[in-house]
Design a protein around this motif. Structure first.
Motif, PDB file in Angstrom:
ATOM      1  N   VAL A 260       1.848  -3.931   3.299  1.00 54.02           N
ATOM      2  CA  VAL A 260       0.975  -2.748   3.252  1.00 54.02           C
ATOM      3  C   VAL A 260       0.054  -2.779   2.034  1.00 54.02           C
ATOM      4  O   VAL A 260      -1.153  -2.510   2.125  1.00 54.02           O
ATOM      5  CB  VAL A 260       1.826  -1.454   3.248  1.00 54.02           C
ATOM      6  CG1 VAL A 260       0.940  -0.227   3.160  1.00 54.02           C
ATOM      7  CG2 VAL A 260       2.672  -1.384   4.518  1.00 54.02           C
ATOM      8  N   LYS A 261       0.625  -3.153   0.894  1.00 56.26           N
ATOM      9  CA  LYS A 261      -0.166  -3.152  -0.334  1.00 56.26           C
ATOM     10  C   LYS A 261      -1.335  -4.157  -0.248  1.00 56.26           C
ATOM     11  O   LYS A 261      -2.475  -3.824  -0.575  1.00 56.26           O
ATOM     12  CB  LYS A 261       0.766  -3.528  -1.490  1.00 56.26           C
ATOM     13  CG  LYS A 261       0.216  -3.167  -2.828  1.00 56.26           C
ATOM     14  CD  LYS A 261       1.255  -3.378  -3.905  1.00 56.26           C
ATOM     15  CE  LYS A 261       0.532  -3.413  -5.227  1.00 56.26           C
ATOM     16  NZ  LYS A 261       1.315  -3.928  -6.298  1.00 56.26           N
ATOM     17  N   ASP A 262      -1.022  -5.368   0.221  1.00 60.61           N
ATOM     18  CA  ASP A 262      -2.074  -6.397   0.331  1.00 60.61           C
ATOM     19  C   ASP A 262      -3.149  -5.984   1.335  1.00 60.61           C
ATOM     20  O   ASP A 262      -4.350  -6.163   1.098  1.00 60.61           O
ATOM     21  CB  ASP A 262      -1.473  -7.729   0.808  1.00 60.61           C
ATOM     22  CG  ASP A 262      -0.627  -8.383  -0.276  1.00 60.61           C
ATOM     23  OD1 ASP A 262      -0.628  -7.872  -1.410  1.00 60.61           O
ATOM     24  OD2 ASP A 262       0.049  -9.383   0.043  1.00 60.61           O
ATOM     25  N   ALA A 263      -2.714  -5.440   2.469  1.00 60.59           N
ATOM     26  CA  ALA A 263      -3.676  -5.063   3.512  1.00 60.59           C
ATOM     27  C   ALA A 263      -4.553  -3.903   3.040  1.00 60.59           C
ATOM     28  O   ALA A 263      -5.766  -3.877   3.292  1.00 60.59           O
ATOM     29  CB  ALA A 263      -2.941  -4.685   4.791  1.00 60.59           C
ATOM     30  N   ALA A 264      -3.959  -2.960   2.310  1.00 61.75           N
ATOM     31  CA  ALA A 264      -4.734  -1.821   1.806  1.00 61.75           C
ATOM     32  C   ALA A 264      -5.756  -2.293   0.782  1.00 61.75           C
ATOM     33  O   ALA A 264      -6.913  -1.858   0.785  1.00 61.75           O
ATOM     34  CB  ALA A 264      -3.798  -0.789   1.181  1.00 61.75           C
ATOM     35  N   LYS A 265      -5.352  -3.236  -0.044  1.00 61.57           N
ATOM     36  CA  LYS A 265      -6.301  -3.768  -1.025  1.00 61.57           C
ATOM     37  C   LYS A 265      -7.424  -4.541  -0.323  1.00 61.57           C
ATOM     38  O   LYS A 265      -8.597  -4.443  -0.702  1.00 61.57           O
ATOM     39  CB  LYS A 265      -5.588  -4.670  -2.031  1.00 61.57           C
ATOM     40  CG  LYS A 265      -6.525  -5.111  -3.131  1.00 61.57           C
ATOM     41  CD  LYS A 265      -5.863  -5.825  -4.265  1.00 61.57           C
ATOM     42  CE  LYS A 265      -6.960  -6.331  -5.199  1.00 61.57           C
ATOM     43  NZ  LYS A 265      -6.477  -7.259  -6.192  1.00 61.57           N
ATOM     44  N   ALA A 266      -7.058  -5.289   0.711  1.00 66.17           N
ATOM     45  CA  ALA A 266      -8.078  -6.034   1.462  1.00 66.17           C
ATOM     46  C   ALA A 266      -9.097  -5.063   2.066  1.00 66.17           C
ATOM     47  O   ALA A 266     -10.310  -5.299   2.033  1.00 66.17           O
ATOM     48  CB  ALA A 266      -7.422  -6.860   2.565  1.00 66.17           C
ATOM     49  N   PHE A 295       0.068   3.603   3.795  1.00 66.18           N
ATOM     50  CA  PHE A 295      -1.203   2.876   3.716  1.00 66.18           C
ATOM     51  C   PHE A 295      -2.244   3.678   2.944  1.00 66.18           C
ATOM     52  O   PHE A 295      -2.960   3.145   2.093  1.00 66.18           O
ATOM     53  CB  PHE A 295      -1.712   2.545   5.130  1.00 66.18           C
ATOM     54  CG  PHE A 295      -2.769   1.474   5.139  1.00 66.18           C
ATOM     55  CD1 PHE A 295      -2.416   0.136   5.195  1.00 66.18           C
ATOM     56  CD2 PHE A 295      -4.122   1.803   5.070  1.00 66.18           C
ATOM     57  CE1 PHE A 295      -3.381  -0.863   5.177  1.00 66.18           C
ATOM     58  CE2 PHE A 295      -5.094   0.810   5.058  1.00 66.18           C
ATOM     59  CZ  PHE A 295      -4.723  -0.524   5.111  1.00 66.18           C
ATOM     60  N   GLU A 296      -2.301   4.962   3.228  1.00 65.04           N
ATOM     61  CA  GLU A 296      -3.283   5.810   2.537  1.00 65.04           C
ATOM     62  C   GLU A 296      -3.005   5.845   1.036  1.00 65.04           C
ATOM     63  O   GLU A 296      -3.926   5.756   0.220  1.00 65.04           O
ATOM     64  CB  GLU A 296      -3.251   7.232   3.117  1.00 65.04           C
ATOM     65  CG  GLU A 296      -3.829   7.285   4.526  1.00 65.04           C
ATOM     66  CD  GLU A 296      -3.756   8.665   5.178  1.00 65.04           C
ATOM     67  OE1 GLU A 296      -4.018   8.734   6.382  1.00 65.04           O
ATOM     68  OE2 GLU A 296      -3.422   9.656   4.475  1.00 65.04           O
ATOM     69  N   GLU A 297      -1.743   5.932   0.674  1.00 60.28           N
ATOM     70  CA  GLU A 297      -1.371   5.927  -0.744  1.00 60.28           C
ATOM     71  C   GLU A 297      -1.812   4.627  -1.412  1.00 60.28           C
ATOM     72  O   GLU A 297      -2.386   4.628  -2.492  1.00 60.28           O
ATOM     73  CB  GLU A 297       0.157   6.077  -0.901  1.00 60.28           C
ATOM     74  CG  GLU A 297       0.660   7.493  -0.743  1.00 60.28           C
ATOM     75  CD  GLU A 297      -0.138   8.512  -1.554  1.00 60.28           C
ATOM     76  OE1 GLU A 297      -0.344   8.258  -2.753  1.00 60.28           O
ATOM     77  OE2 GLU A 297      -0.585   9.520  -0.967  1.00 60.28           O
ATOM     78  N   GLU A 298      -1.536   3.514  -0.723  1.00 60.06           N
ATOM     79  CA  GLU A 298      -1.885   2.197  -1.288  1.00 60.06           C
ATOM     80  C   GLU A 298      -3.396   2.017  -1.402  1.00 60.06           C
ATOM     81  O   GLU A 298      -3.886   1.395  -2.318  1.00 60.06           O
ATOM     82  CB  GLU A 298      -1.270   1.058  -0.451  1.00 60.06           C
ATOM     83  CG  GLU A 298       0.228   0.937  -0.572  1.00 60.06           C
ATOM     84  CD  GLU A 298       0.711   0.630  -2.007  1.00 60.06           C
ATOM     85  OE1 GLU A 298      -0.070   0.103  -2.828  1.00 60.06           O
ATOM     86  OE2 GLU A 298       1.882   0.940  -2.291  1.00 60.06           O
ATOM     87  N   MET A 299      -4.139   2.562  -0.454  1.00 61.26           N
ATOM     88  CA  MET A 299      -5.603   2.458  -0.533  1.00 61.26           C
ATOM     89  C   MET A 299      -6.119   3.211  -1.748  1.00 61.26           C
ATOM     90  O   MET A 299      -6.978   2.734  -2.484  1.00 61.26           O
ATOM     91  CB  MET A 299      -6.253   3.045   0.726  1.00 61.26           C
ATOM     92  CG  MET A 299      -6.343   2.091   1.883  1.00 61.26           C
ATOM     93  SD  MET A 299      -7.253   2.858   3.232  1.00 61.26           S
ATOM     94  CE  MET A 299      -8.739   1.930   3.201  1.00 61.26           C
ATOM     95  N   LYS A 300      -5.594   4.395  -1.943  1.00 53.02           N
ATOM     96  CA  LYS A 300      -6.036   5.200  -3.098  1.00 53.02           C
ATOM     97  C   LYS A 300      -5.738   4.463  -4.399  1.00 53.02           C
ATOM     98  O   LYS A 300      -6.562   4.400  -5.299  1.00 53.02           O
ATOM     99  CB  LYS A 300      -5.354   6.582  -3.081  1.00 53.02           C
ATOM    100  CG  LYS A 300      -6.038   7.553  -2.141  1.00 53.02           C
ATOM    101  CD  LYS A 300      -5.639   8.975  -2.418  1.00 53.02           C
ATOM    102  CE  LYS A 300      -4.359   9.322  -1.699  1.00 53.02           C
ATOM    103  NZ  LYS A 300      -3.952  10.698  -1.814  1.00 53.02           N
ATOM    104  N   LYS A 301      -4.527   3.883  -4.457  1.00 57.38           N
ATOM    105  CA  LYS A 301      -4.162   3.128  -5.673  1.00 57.38           C
ATOM    106  C   LYS A 301      -5.095   1.928  -5.856  1.00 57.38           C
ATOM    107  O   LYS A 301      -5.523   1.622  -6.961  1.00 57.38           O
ATOM    108  CB  LYS A 301      -2.713   2.622  -5.560  1.00 57.38           C
ATOM    109  CG  LYS A 301      -1.679   3.647  -5.947  1.00 57.38           C
ATOM    110  CD  LYS A 301      -0.318   2.941  -6.089  1.00 57.38           C
ATOM    111  CE  LYS A 301       0.753   3.736  -5.364  1.00 57.38           C
ATOM    112  NZ  LYS A 301       1.935   2.960  -5.027  1.00 57.38           N
ATOM    113  N   ALA A 302      -5.380   1.232  -4.752  1.00 57.66           N
ATOM    114  CA  ALA A 302      -6.214   0.023  -4.836  1.00 57.66           C
ATOM    115  C   ALA A 302      -7.607   0.335  -5.379  1.00 57.66           C
ATOM    116  O   ALA A 302      -8.217  -0.473  -6.076  1.00 57.66           O
ATOM    117  CB  ALA A 302      -6.316  -0.638  -3.465  1.00 57.66           C
TER     118      ALA A 302
END
Ligand code: ADP
Length: 474
Positions: A260-266, A295-302
């Motif tokens: 999830v983290k990698d995909a959100a950063k991508a 996913f939304e959390e990880e996108m915000k962090k990214a």
């Protein structure tokens, strides 16, 4: 101040026959950094004549001569590296690192790849009862946009040169200076006179002139769909072949076994790179419903890893190219809010402390319905729409529910599902996970994303005609 008020025709810099000029603005400072001449139809006619006169001899040069020419260009292009980077940062507002690692490198790769592809290219083939010859198409007119000042120019020019086709280039008015450096490179390495011609000017005069010119055989255009449509209509009057690389609204399909983290950063990287002004960027992220919150959390962090600001100070996201582009992006963000999508980051207006320059906030909308305007129209700015799905079939349906088909992306682990999604997306280029770039691969779109392919051997094919000879003595 860069004042380039001359055109390059028949191997020399010449005065424009008109007197109109246009200022070029640095989008990070809003200051004028130079001007170009707005050419006239007369300037264009001279350039086309020079290219036409160069055609008989250039089209008959050997493959080896053209390979050498492309290699010399790549070498001289490398010598001009610092200037190319500085120029693109000034005219486009692209962060120095992006100007180097993406803009500079893409131009370099197209010239060196064209040389490599040409070495392997076969211009004559025996096919049992007949012989096929591939010959230069004639004179090519190249019309390029502002978002990649060395990428689109270089891929077109390199392919045309490889095929033995003399060209007339009209770069975008907003970012015309990188093309001046390219012209100086061609001049320095001794590209034969008339083989490369640069005419600056407006789309309505020079662009329109190229697409309707009776002595231009082929038009290769990259830009908006609306302009592509005009070019195709115009070109039809002289039955001119056209290649169009137009817009996109590409999907990024995240599978349920993806990191999830990698995909959100991508996903965030897609809207951050070049401030989202990339035709092949993923701007619709499709995620399994079960992954939504995480996913939304990880996108915000990214997003924190992609600071917005001065392109000369290590930021990842610079300004948009112009006030007009800024206004367009603002109106789409407003539209997303009005359509009822949930905005989890960004919003309208300028980021705090960035009052000067066309900066905009990277914006993420979730709870997006694929029928919303923000999910259907190309925004060309750092705006992501996130859409949920419940089965692979639904993901593919959503991915393909668009008029575009330039690119697609899929993230996950299970090879079978990755293959199913990669094959099911109707687009000219699909990237699986973090696959590396390959400049020998064909680039172009399905559906309303365009006609034709660029890069490598497919790029060279565009500038060729195929001739069948029956009974050719071997
Ligand atoms: P944008 O609206 O983002 O600038 P365009 O598709 O209009 O995108 O621009 C891409 C290129 O097309 C530019 O070089 C522009 O000058 C050129 N252009 C614009 N209008 C026309 C036209 N009617 N015919 C040919 N070229 C055009």
């Amino acid at each position: 101040m860069r004042n380039y008020i001359k055109h390059y025709i028949n191997g020399e810099w010449v005065e424009s026959t008109g007197s109109e000029t246009e200022e070029v603005i640095n989008p990070a400072t809003e200051e004028v950094i130079g001007k170009i001449s707005l050419g006239t139809k007369e300037d264009l006619d001279k350039a086309v004549k020079a290219a036409r006169d160069a055609f008989p001899s250039f089209s008959q040069t050997t493959k080896e001569e053209r390979v050498e020419m492309l290699e010399n260009i790549a070498e001289e292009y490398e010598n001009r590296k610092d200037e190319i980077i500085e120029t693109i940062t000034d005219e486009l507002g692209s962060p120095l690192e992006i100007s180097e690692n993406i803009h500079f490198m893409m131009g370099y790769n197209h010239f060196s790849q064209a040389a490599e592809s040409l070495k392997e290219f076969s211009f004559i083939e025996e096919h049992g009862g007949h012989t096929r010859m591939k010959e230069s198409i004639g004179v090519s007119g190249l019309i390029t946009p502002w978002n990649f000042p060395t990428n689109q120019t270089s891929t077109k020019i390199a392919s045309a040169f490889a095929a033995g086709s003399p060209v007339v280039l009209k770069p975008a008015e907003l970012t015309p200076f990188a093309a001046v450096i390219l012209t100086e490179i061609f001049d320095k390495v001794g590209v034969p006179k008339g083989v490369f011609n640069l005419v600056n000017g407006s789309g309505s005069v020079i662009g329109d002139g190229i697409s309707s010119h009776p002595d231009i055989d082929f038009v290769s255009f990259t830009g908006s769909g609306a302009t592509g449509e005009k070019i195709m209509k115009n070109a039809s009057e002289t039955i001119k072949k056209v290649a169009l690389e137009l817009g996109g609204k590409s999907p990024l399909v995240v599978l349920d076994d993806a990191d999830v983290k990698d995909a959100a950063k991508a996903a965030v990287t897609h809207i951050a790179t070049n401030s989202g002004q990339v035709c092949s960027a993923a701007t619709r992220t499709l995620i399994p419903s079960s992954m939504k919150q995480e996913f939304e959390e990880e996108m915000k962090k990214a997003l924190d890893e992609f600071p917005v600001g001065d392109p000369r100070e290590g930021n990842y996201i610079g300004p948009l190219v112009s006030k007009k582009q800024w206004d367009t992006v603002q109106s789409y963000i407003e539209k997303g809010i009005e359509e009822g999508a949930t905005m989890i980051a960004g919003g309208t207006g300028k980021p705090d402390g960035l009052d000067k320059g066309y900066y905009t906030k990277p914006t993420i909308f979730t709870d997006v319905d694929n029928q919303m305007v923000i999910a259907q129209e190309e925004i060309f700015g750092p705006v992501m729409t996130v859409i949920t799905y419940d089965s692979i079939e639904e993901a593919l349906e959503l991915a393909n529910e668009t008029i575009y088909g330039l690119a697609g992306y899929v993230y996950g682990k299970d090879p079978e599902t990755l293959r199913k999604v990669a094959s099911g997306i109707r687009a000219g280029r699909v990237k699986v996970n973090d696959a590396e770039a390959d400049f020998s691969s064909p680039f172009g779109g399905f559906k309303q994303s365009g006609i034709g392919r660029e890069w490598g051997d497919y790029g060279i094919e565009e500038y060729l005609e195929v001739k069948t000879i029956l009974g050719y003595p071997s």
